[in-house]
Design a protein around this motif. Structure first.
Motif, short mmCIF file in Angstrom:
data_model
loop_
_atom_site.label_atom_id
_atom_site.label_comp_id
_atom_site.label_asym_id
_atom_site.label_seq_id
_atom_site.Cartn_x
_atom_site.Cartn_y
_atom_site.Cartn_z
N GLU A 1 0.83 -1.21 0.00
CA GLU A 1 0.00 0.00 0.00
C GLU A 1 0.86 1.26 0.00
O GLU A 1 0.54 2.24 -0.67
CB GLU A 1 -0.92 -0.01 1.23
N ARG B 1 2.20 1.84 -3.55
CA ARG B 1 1.17 2.41 -4.44
C ARG B 1 0.96 3.90 -4.16
O ARG B 1 0.73 4.69 -5.09
CB ARG B 1 -0.13 1.64 -4.25
N ARG B 2 1.06 4.27 -2.88
CA ARG B 2 0.92 5.70 -2.56
C ARG B 2 2.08 6.51 -3.15
O ARG B 2 1.87 7.59 -3.71
CB ARG B 2 0.89 5.86 -1.03
N ARG C 1 3.85 5.65 -5.76
CA ARG C 1 3.69 5.65 -7.23
C ARG C 1 2.73 6.75 -7.66
O ARG C 1 2.99 7.46 -8.63
CB ARG C 1 3.18 4.29 -7.67
N ASP C 2 1.62 6.88 -6.92
CA ASP C 2 0.66 7.93 -7.27
C ASP C 2 1.25 9.32 -7.06
O ASP C 2 0.82 10.28 -7.72
CB ASP C 2 -0.61 7.77 -6.42
N ALA C 3 2.22 9.43 -6.13
CA ALA C 3 2.89 10.71 -5.91
C ALA C 3 4.08 10.91 -6.84
O ALA C 3 4.88 11.84 -6.63
CB ALA C 3 3.35 10.80 -4.45
N LEU C 4 4.22 10.04 -7.85
CA LEU C 4 5.29 10.10 -8.87
C LEU C 4 6.68 9.89 -8.27
O LEU C 4 7.68 10.31 -8.84
CB LEU C 4 5.24 11.43 -9.62
N ARG D 1 8.52 7.14 -8.22
CA ARG D 1 8.55 5.78 -8.75
C ARG D 1 9.74 4.98 -8.23
O ARG D 1 9.62 3.78 -7.95
CB ARG D 1 8.57 5.83 -10.27
N GLU E 1 3.16 -4.47 -9.96
CA GLU E 1 3.44 -3.05 -9.77
C GLU E 1 4.82 -2.68 -10.30
O GLU E 1 5.02 -1.62 -10.89
CB GLU E 1 3.33 -2.69 -8.28
N LYS F 1 4.73 -2.31 -14.03
CA LYS F 1 4.12 -1.03 -14.42
C LYS F 1 5.12 0.11 -14.27
O LYS F 1 5.17 1.03 -15.10
CB LYS F 1 2.90 -0.76 -13.55
#
Length: 498
Positions: free
Chosen positions: A403, A406-407, A409-412, A414, A437, A440
């Motif tokens: 989790e 993923r947070r 990743r959403d905040a760029l 990477r 993930e 991706k």
């Protein structure tokens, strides 16, 4: 004062509101008063408002509906105390600081568990409409594999009668071992949902239950007791045929009591008048002689008046003690009872372990932890429970890492996300998701390389190095990334870099 608690699909608290009165619109639109950002929530989904200290909710023609205690509503609904509202993937819990009315606090019936992990566990039915099953939407949650997600519905009618209705469950609903679709529950009925049995106790019927016909289960128990006593009754009947009854029993058996002469004739043939007088004189003479002998030799026969007869001291304690004490149980009986108790505990532990295994398959780690802790209370050295708790602890850590990745990743971020994902090993149930993930993130690597080249053309070598290091975190072994990073480091301090 009302308190609204919003719970997301993962069980976390998303937000919390407190209000006394007013009107609030719920939806995913930013113009809504309560925003629920989810695709299955309409832009303007529902309306929540208060009137005269009461709270109401209204479905505003939403696509996926509003559910209160597991039932979809189609009109304005008054929210009772501790109601559960489902809007999309979110659960809304509304609590009131005002005291509940007597109607809300009333216990309509109690369901007491009789087997498996629910033995002696009491569920109180305090609402007029109750959904029972293993799902989170149910009023009474029964966690057992044989119970469907929404198994049955228990309703309180206007007359006060309790109605149970099976909601097309997989393993059925049974009342007194009879499968039902709809039935009325009575005091001390046996309710079974799948493999889980409950004793129904209705407080209103406890005082009025005396004199009423017993339940089918009780009638069957009486029949079994009658069948067990039948052999003894047959033996007494055979003895009565072979031996004549005493006079008193024959007198009670006849419809008309016989006279004294008829009763005498049952024991002996009729005597003549002279024989009767002769026998009376003989018996009187013998009684007179016996009385004289007892008076003359009473001291020799019974001893002195102050001395107790032999054996009196020994028998006195036993006589004063009342009934003799029962014999102590033998070692074999104690061992047999001990073995039965151990067998019963073993079956109970196995049933709880199976429930815990099912929770682990569904990745419901908190519920599984509760089951295995219950096993350790019964058997502190249970190897499977200890091993499972260690495994659950590791899986919860991997879930938290997934989790967090993923947070990021959403905040760029990477590169940082990829580093955390690589910490999830192949022994974890989350390994496959972590690898997906990572793939991706690797798809974004060519974009990062092009961005670095553009930054070099703009003489921003430090920005290019930062971008290339992020690409290197995504794939540390990529030779192209390593080569470009060396080239940009070589340009530092030259005219090509600012």
């Amino acid at each position: 004062m009302f308190t609204l608690i919003i719970e997301d699909k993962h069980g976390g608290i998303a937000d919390e509101y407190s209000f006394e009165e007013g009107e609030f619109f719920i939806g995913r639109s930013h113009t809504s008063d309560i925003i629920l950002p989810s695709d299955n929530v309409s832009r303007r989904h529902a309306r929540l408002y208060t009137v005269d200290g009461r709270c109401y909710i209204e479905d505003l023609a939403s696509s996926n509906g509003v559910f209160v205690n597991g039932r979809r509503i189609h009109e304005v609904y008054q929210i009772q105390r501790s109601a559960q509202i489902k809007v999309g993937d979110y659960y809304l819990h509304i609590e009131s600081d005002t005291e509940a009315s007597p109607e809300e606090e009333r216990t309509w019936c109690r369901l007491t568990g009789r087997n498996l992990a629910f033995t002696n566990q009491v569920f109180r039915v305090q609402r007029k409409v109750n959904l029972i099953g293993r799902g989170k939407d149910c009023t009474l949650t029964i966690i057992d594999p044989s119970v469907s997600r929404i198994h049955t519905k228990l309703s309180v009618e206007r007359s006060g009668a309790l109605t149970i209705e099976d909601l097309k469950s997989s393993n059925g609903t049974f009342v007194n071992d009879e499968r039902i679709e709809v039935a009325t529950l009575h005091h001390r009925d046996i309710l079974r949902l799948g493999n889980v049995e409950f004793l129904v106790e209705i407080p209103d019927q406890e005082a009025t239950n005396i004199g009423k016909s017993p339940s089918p289960r009780e009638r069957e128990r009486v029949r079994e007791q009658v069948r067990e006593r039948e052999p003894a009754r047959e033996a007494r009947r055979e003895r009565s045929v072979s031996a004549p009854l005493p006079v008193e029993e024959r007198l009670s058996a006849d419809k008309k009591p016989p006279t004294l002469e008829e009763a005498w004739s049952m024991e002996a043939p009729k005597r003549s008048g002279s024989s009767w007088v002769l026998w009376t004189l003989v018996i009187g003479f013998v009684a007179l002689i016996a009385t004289i002998v007892l008076v003359a030799f009473k001291d020799e026969i019974f001893g002195g008046a102050d001395e107790p007869p032999p054996g009196a001291a020994a028998t006195a304690p036993a006589t004063s003690a009342g009934a003799p004490t029962p014999p102590a149980p033998s070692a074999e009986e104690i061992a047999r009872k001990r073995a039965q108790e151990l067998e019963k505990r073993h079956k109970e532990i196995q049933a709880i372990l199976q429930v815990g295994r099912d929770y682990m398959k569904d990745r419901r780690w908190d519920l599984a932890t509760g089951r295995f802790n219950a096993v350790l209370e019964l058997d502190p050295a249970n190897a499977e429970a200890l091993r499972s708790l260690n495994h659950i602890q590791m899986m919860e850590k991997h879930k938290a890492r997934l989790e967090e990745a993923r947070r990021l990743r959403d905040a760029l971020k990477r590169g940082e996300a990829a580093r955390i994902l690589r910490e999830i090993d192949d022994a974890s149930v989350y390994y496959t998701e972590a690898q997906d993930e990572l793939h991706k993130l690797q798809d974004a690597k060519p974009t990062l390389l092009l961005t670095a080249d553009n930054l070099v053309r703009q003489r921003d070598c430090q920005g290019a190095i930062t971008t290339l290091k992020e690409a290197q975190l995504i794939d540390p072994k990529d030779p192209v990334v390593i080569e470009k990073l060396d080239q940009v480091n070589a340009l530092l301090g030259t005219r090509k870099c600012q």
